[in-house]
Motif scaffolding. Sequence first.
Motif, mmCIF file in Angstrom:
data_model
loop_
_atom_site.group_PDB
_atom_site.id
_atom_site.type_symbol
_atom_site.label_atom_id
_atom_site.label_comp_id
_atom_site.label_asym_id
_atom_site.label_seq_id
_atom_site.Cartn_x
_atom_site.Cartn_y
_atom_site.Cartn_z
ATOM 1 N N ILE B 297 34.487 99.080 15.014
ATOM 2 C CA ILE B 297 35.833 99.717 15.842
ATOM 3 C C ILE B 297 37.142 99.289 15.146
ATOM 4 O O ILE B 297 37.924 100.191 15.087
ATOM 5 C CB ILE B 297 35.815 99.537 17.286
ATOM 6 C CG1 ILE B 297 34.333 99.731 17.782
ATOM 7 C CG2 ILE B 297 36.796 100.326 17.826
ATOM 8 C CD1 ILE B 297 34.363 99.318 19.344
ATOM 9 N N GLY B 337 37.474 89.835 22.709
ATOM 10 C CA GLY B 337 37.408 90.579 24.057
ATOM 11 C C GLY B 337 38.845 91.157 24.099
ATOM 12 O O GLY B 337 39.063 92.270 24.198
ATOM 13 N N LEU B 338 39.884 90.246 23.580
ATOM 14 C CA LEU B 338 41.263 91.032 23.529
ATOM 15 C C LEU B 338 41.292 92.008 22.544
ATOM 16 O O LEU B 338 41.917 93.075 22.706
ATOM 17 C CB LEU B 338 42.035 89.597 23.135
ATOM 18 C CG LEU B 338 42.449 88.840 24.353
ATOM 19 C CD1 LEU B 338 43.364 87.709 24.129
ATOM 20 C CD2 LEU B 338 43.463 89.524 25.316
ATOM 21 N N ILE B 340 39.001 93.982 21.288
ATOM 22 C CA ILE B 340 38.508 95.301 21.878
ATOM 23 C C ILE B 340 39.449 95.822 22.765
ATOM 24 O O ILE B 340 39.617 97.046 22.589
ATOM 25 C CB ILE B 340 37.024 94.970 22.622
ATOM 26 C CG1 ILE B 340 35.976 94.331 21.663
ATOM 27 C CG2 ILE B 340 36.638 96.069 23.202
ATOM 28 C CD1 ILE B 340 34.696 93.949 22.402
ATOM 29 N N VAL B 341 40.081 95.159 23.628
ATOM 30 C CA VAL B 341 40.672 95.848 24.649
ATOM 31 C C VAL B 341 41.969 96.411 24.176
ATOM 32 O O VAL B 341 42.331 97.469 24.327
ATOM 33 C CB VAL B 341 40.944 94.791 26.152
ATOM 34 C CG1 VAL B 341 42.146 95.539 26.706
ATOM 35 C CG2 VAL B 341 39.853 94.450 26.557
ATOM 36 N N MET B 344 41.229 99.329 21.944
ATOM 37 C CA MET B 344 40.814 100.658 22.798
ATOM 38 C C MET B 344 41.916 101.216 23.502
ATOM 39 O O MET B 344 42.257 102.323 23.593
ATOM 40 C CB MET B 344 39.827 100.565 23.638
ATOM 41 C CG MET B 344 38.205 100.205 23.325
ATOM 42 S SD MET B 344 37.790 100.935 21.820
ATOM 43 C CE MET B 344 37.399 102.642 22.432
ATOM 44 N N ARG B 345 42.927 100.290 23.642
ATOM 45 C CA ARG B 345 44.129 100.892 24.487
ATOM 46 C C ARG B 345 44.922 101.442 23.502
ATOM 47 O O ARG B 345 45.831 102.317 23.947
ATOM 48 C CB ARG B 345 44.912 99.521 25.126
ATOM 49 C CG ARG B 345 46.031 99.578 25.901
ATOM 50 C CD ARG B 345 45.626 100.228 27.196
ATOM 51 N NE ARG B 345 46.783 100.429 28.111
ATOM 52 C CZ ARG B 345 47.751 101.251 27.857
ATOM 53 N NH1 ARG B 345 47.711 102.266 26.902
ATOM 54 N NH2 ARG B 345 48.773 101.239 28.747
ATOM 55 N N PRO B 348 42.440 103.463 19.251
ATOM 56 C CA PRO B 348 40.831 103.645 19.284
ATOM 57 C C PRO B 348 40.335 104.107 17.990
ATOM 58 O O PRO B 348 39.022 104.040 17.986
ATOM 59 C CB PRO B 348 40.852 104.565 20.558
ATOM 60 C CG PRO B 348 41.979 105.083 20.933
ATOM 61 C CD PRO B 348 43.150 104.180 20.391
#
Lengths: 302, 383
Positions: B297, B337-338, B340-341, B344-345, B348
């Motif tokens: 991603i 985690g950060l 990814i978030v 996506m925010r 993306p």
Amino acid sequence: MVLDLLASGLVFSSIIVLGSIGLSLVYSIANFANFAHGDTMTIGAYTSLVTFGAVGGLGGTVLGIPFGFFVALLVGIAVAALVAVVTEKLVYDGMELDSIGLLIASIGLAFIYRAVVQLGFGAQSTRYGIQALRPIEALLPYGVRVTQHDVAIVLSAAVLVTGLHVLLQYSDLGRKMRAMADNPDLARVSGIRTDRVKLWTWIIGAGLAGAGGAFLGLYSQLTPRMGFNLLLLIFAAVILGGIGSVYGAMLGGFLIGMINQLTPLLSDVGIPIGIEYADAIAFVIMVVVLLFRPNGIAGEAS
Amino acid sequence: MSREEESNGYLDGLTTTEIVVSAVVVLFALVLFGSLLTGGLAPTYFLYLVGLAGMYALLSLGLNSQWGFSGLINFSVAAFFGIGAYGTALASASTSPIAGGLPPVAGLFAALALATVLALFIGIPTLRLRADYLAIASIGLAEVVRIIVRNQDDWTNGSAGVRGIPSFFEGWPVLATLPETMPTLVFGSGPGATVLNTPFWQALLNVGLVLAFVGASYLVLRRAHRSPWGRVLRTIRSDEDLARALGKNTYAFKMQSFVLGSLIMALAGVFYAHLNLYVGPGDLDPITTFYVWVAVILGGSGSNRGALFGGVVIVAIREGTRGLPLDAAPARLLFIGLIIVLLMRFRPQGVLPPQRELIWPGTVDETPQQPDTGVRETKAGEK
């Protein structure tokens, strides 16, 4: 033997049911598979641990559980719900993504939750400072080994599930939630403030997850991975019951919990599959249900 | 990569993001090279990092050919990585409970065969499913594989894992003994001196191996995705009903893409087994799946060079967190985690979304040198 397995299945089911209701609620209203749900349970468990450490016993006990634990349970529910609300406002609210994008974002959130718990408490397992009990004497002649704690878990879960049922069927909010789960666009044009309903859905779902986590900690022990390890079983339960259906999630959670604990019976009837494959059996059931009945056993046919 | 071929006005052809990313990569490389020269980073460890980055690049290339091109949400990357590692380990290791002692090349083919079987085992039931169900079902089946590997002691040694794996080049003509026969080189003097001895040459061989794997996979994938076959996959990704209406058997195409990607992931597992010389059930932990998802991603779904970039970033996170004053494992998790978030925010589509690499260079030669004049202006109705 069978009675004992059924009893422990009931206890484990109660925890799975609490987890699967929230996952199903969020799936039906926010419309994505929330991979952070298991770690929301972990947050509830660890919040209860901290609170219980702070308030202590508070006098008397119910079913071998100090009053203080019930206070801790409520705080755990509240904090899990609060985390979900903050997450919704900070992260999901501004996202212009399809359900897959939200699913991937929820994985990131799951990692953040778990990392924070692990940074605070370390990776090793811990327990609530509650005396472990001996099995209830009166049931031992029947071969059933359950403690008063197990009874407390089942009763508390029953109270919470009944409360949710009343809320869904008889309250204004419940009607709006059901309408929104059915058809979000129709609900919105009918004048329902869908954003507010969605927020309440998060609160209820995460709150129940927090309770499930606290009970899971009481049932076995607390580790930062506890919720994540349970997540796939919860998915299996939700899919078995029919994604988006709250009552299906209850039924699916009950069945998956039972199947999980009844696995030792397989070797009794001649199938050489040990207890170590209990989770694997649930995952295979999940895939089979997805293949042949993707709407679950309680869902309508597509 | 294909961009290098366009030597004429190379920088002009880049987007701002590509320039920024290139600058960051060059800067990062300079920092690494600097610490190599000053002795802050041991050469053997540096080569180990390059090897790991190559391994993650392989995994991302594999996932990219499933998710980026066909839109398959495969959450069982760790299972294919693990089965690749176990396949070659069980064939070649001295402690293997099954065969053991075979040459590593036989292990490579055993791993690829096992990965094909596993891809069919996971793919046949799940590839018909809706996207989010596919994600849940594939991670569930990957966990089934992990549980089997952990508990079937008579096949896999269970939780003890498999030890005594030979290095990949054992039994090869010159390469098998190359690290021992290469001379020990010493640069500088005193305790700060850089010593290049047997482990260094061994690490260099490993890097050569992973580069060969990555290069071969990259070429195969680039060829495949520019072919008519690849175009069908992209059609399936954007509109499966359309592909079906055009008479394509989308299930068969998805299965082929799934198997191809899985084989590349297994290749990463083969490399890992011969790098680490030990495999255990922990190597099938689902965290690997999510690392690789972040790499894909981050790089940009569908973009092969993005997959390479993502692989490097993952290693930077995995190894860079060792120096932090925090507990390394949760710090790593927090970073992942950060990322990814935040991705996506805010972005993306990834840092390097696919652009020209989906097309044969020859087909764009015919287009005007500066597309900003002509077609676009008249289309916009201005002037």
